[in-house]
Design an enzyme around this catalytic site. Sequence first.
Site, PDB file in Angstrom:
ATOM      1  CG  ASP A 178      53.584  24.318   9.422  1.00 45.55           C
ATOM      2  OD1 ASP A 178      53.010  23.476  10.140  1.00 45.55           O
ATOM      3  OD2 ASP A 178      54.714  24.767   9.679  1.00 45.55           O
ATOM      4  CG  HIS A 209      50.648  19.842   8.049  1.00 44.49           C
ATOM      5  ND1 HIS A 209      49.747  20.642   8.718  1.00 44.49           N
ATOM      6  CD2 HIS A 209      51.867  20.431   8.215  1.00 44.49           C
ATOM      7  CE1 HIS A 209      50.388  21.647   9.283  1.00 44.49           C
ATOM      8  NE2 HIS A 209      51.674  21.548   8.989  1.00 44.49           N
TER       9      HIS A 209
END
Length: 324
Positions: free
Chosen positions: A101, A303
């Site tokens: 991220d 994610h």
Amino acid sequence: MQTFTQTFIETNGIRLGVAEQGAGPPVLLLHGFPETSYAWRHQLAALSSAGFRAVAPDMRGFGRSDCPAEQAQYTTLDIIGDLVGLVEALGEQNAVVVGNDWGATIAWQAALVRPDRFRAVVALGVPMMDRAPLTPSKLFPVMQQAWFYTHYFAQPGYAEREFEADVATTLRKLYFWASGDAGPRDINTPNPFGLVPREAGLLDALPQPAALPTWLSEHDFEVFVSAFAASGFRGGLNYYRNLDRNWDLQAAFSGLQVQTPALYLVGEYDTGLAIPGMQEIISMMPKLVPGLRGSQIIQGAGHWLQQEAPERVNTAVIEFLHGL
């Protein structure tokens, strides 16, 4: 069972909380938003067992680390400065940098501008991207009834009030709906990385999950909840509030390529893959990263890749490290 040690390290004018395990060539592990160094708990042990010194800092503004008051102190270059100082404080000449991220964005840029300190890079989720033709605030959509989540995050106080009203609910929703447990991404899937109604908040469109995602235990969840209950979300949100400033600063490095060895991993159900143009960006990476040694899609994961598929991530990262 927790086997890593937790310390504080002074670097670049601030104090970072650091989790560390093992001895050998150093590997820095950079978390994203909203996470802390605890997101790398599975990698700390695995890298240590494989003969590496695994070091996971709470990035500035997160966890036990200092949270500078000025919004302007959260640019990409500020964070890279922290990492350069961290490598030096560890008594090392250089390190491999691994990020997910926001940590992936920082890892790419660190390898780009300081290859002398960051000798290789592994990025999870976020590919290396060229400088956009417009500032992010002009590039992302703004509509009368809704705005892109980065515009929402850019408004001081808005997201803080929403997220901090109930930290456990915030993290439960974000962790579940951005993970592989939410399933394939399509127009009917609630997406926390999308448009936010102007008359509501980002969390309002996300149903309350019936349970935590399968990859996150109650104990591990409480570790994150306790961390953000103590720190709040302002530090992490300030990263988004510097997107335009990062774009300005990136002009100085326009045309540079990431020359270090690199590996890219992404979850099959990562919300970022649903962003228009992302597949094309990933396919163009070899032009920006000539040392790219592979791109892998991790089936069924989303994610929070290193937490959702730790064994597969560990195998890929350790194999890459042994090949350096």
